[in-house]
Write a protein that holds these residues in place. Sequence first.
Motif, mmCIF file in Angstrom:
data_model
loop_
_atom_site.group_PDB
_atom_site.id
_atom_site.type_symbol
_atom_site.label_atom_id
_atom_site.label_comp_id
_atom_site.label_asym_id
_atom_site.label_seq_id
_atom_site.Cartn_x
_atom_site.Cartn_y
_atom_site.Cartn_z
ATOM 1 N N THR A 102 -29.040 -31.601 -44.745
ATOM 2 C CA THR A 102 -29.584 -30.639 -43.790
ATOM 3 C C THR A 102 -31.010 -31.027 -43.417
ATOM 4 O OG1 THR A 102 -30.518 -29.160 -45.473
ATOM 5 C CG2 THR A 102 -28.208 -28.775 -44.820
ATOM 6 N N PRO A 103 -31.448 -30.629 -42.235
ATOM 7 C CA PRO A 103 -32.834 -30.906 -41.857
ATOM 8 C C PRO A 103 -33.856 -30.316 -42.829
ATOM 9 C CG PRO A 103 -31.556 -30.392 -39.908
ATOM 10 C CD PRO A 103 -30.667 -30.125 -41.102
ATOM 11 N N VAL A 104 -33.590 -29.130 -43.374
ATOM 12 C CA VAL A 104 -34.571 -28.552 -44.301
ATOM 13 C C VAL A 104 -34.659 -29.382 -45.578
ATOM 14 C CG1 VAL A 104 -33.133 -26.834 -45.518
ATOM 15 C CG2 VAL A 104 -35.545 -26.367 -45.110
ATOM 16 N N GLU A 105 -33.529 -29.933 -46.032
ATOM 17 C CA GLU A 105 -33.578 -30.810 -47.209
ATOM 18 C C GLU A 105 -34.388 -32.068 -46.897
ATOM 19 O OE1 GLU A 105 -29.189 -29.722 -49.115
ATOM 20 O OE2 GLU A 105 -29.356 -31.352 -47.654
ATOM 21 N N ALA A 106 -34.200 -32.603 -45.694
ATOM 22 C CA ALA A 106 -34.952 -33.797 -45.296
ATOM 23 C C ALA A 106 -36.447 -33.499 -45.201
ATOM 24 C CB ALA A 106 -34.419 -34.337 -43.971
#
Length: 123
Positions: A102-106
């Motif tokens: 996910t973008p938030v994980e990235a």
Amino acid sequence: MSNPDLDSLVPQWLTLPDLADRLGVEFSRVRALVRDRAVIGVKRGERTVFQVPEAFVVPAEGGGEQVLPSLRGTVLVLGDQGLPDAEIIEWLFTPEPTLDGTPVEALRGGRRAAVRRAAQALA
């Protein structure tokens, strides 16, 4: 009104008073973070209380916690494309093939440039 899509994507939420406690700041400072788009949230739950995803809070250098520093720029990129906050949160928590997660994980992993490229590709 609760957004069932977001409830299935975002595992934990914080109210603004909870966020202030986690950050160790006054409530007015948290309101300023929301106003300045450093953090975003949605009204959810039975009482439609404004809440932010807990994943937006990360350890701060020197101890304590802070709002994910790279969040604001990403929110601004997505907002400039016309996405409302609920859709921005949905995108941040939905697996993105180009990011292998996910973008938030990235973002939490320090991959701000890759996330912004993916966000700009939405236009």
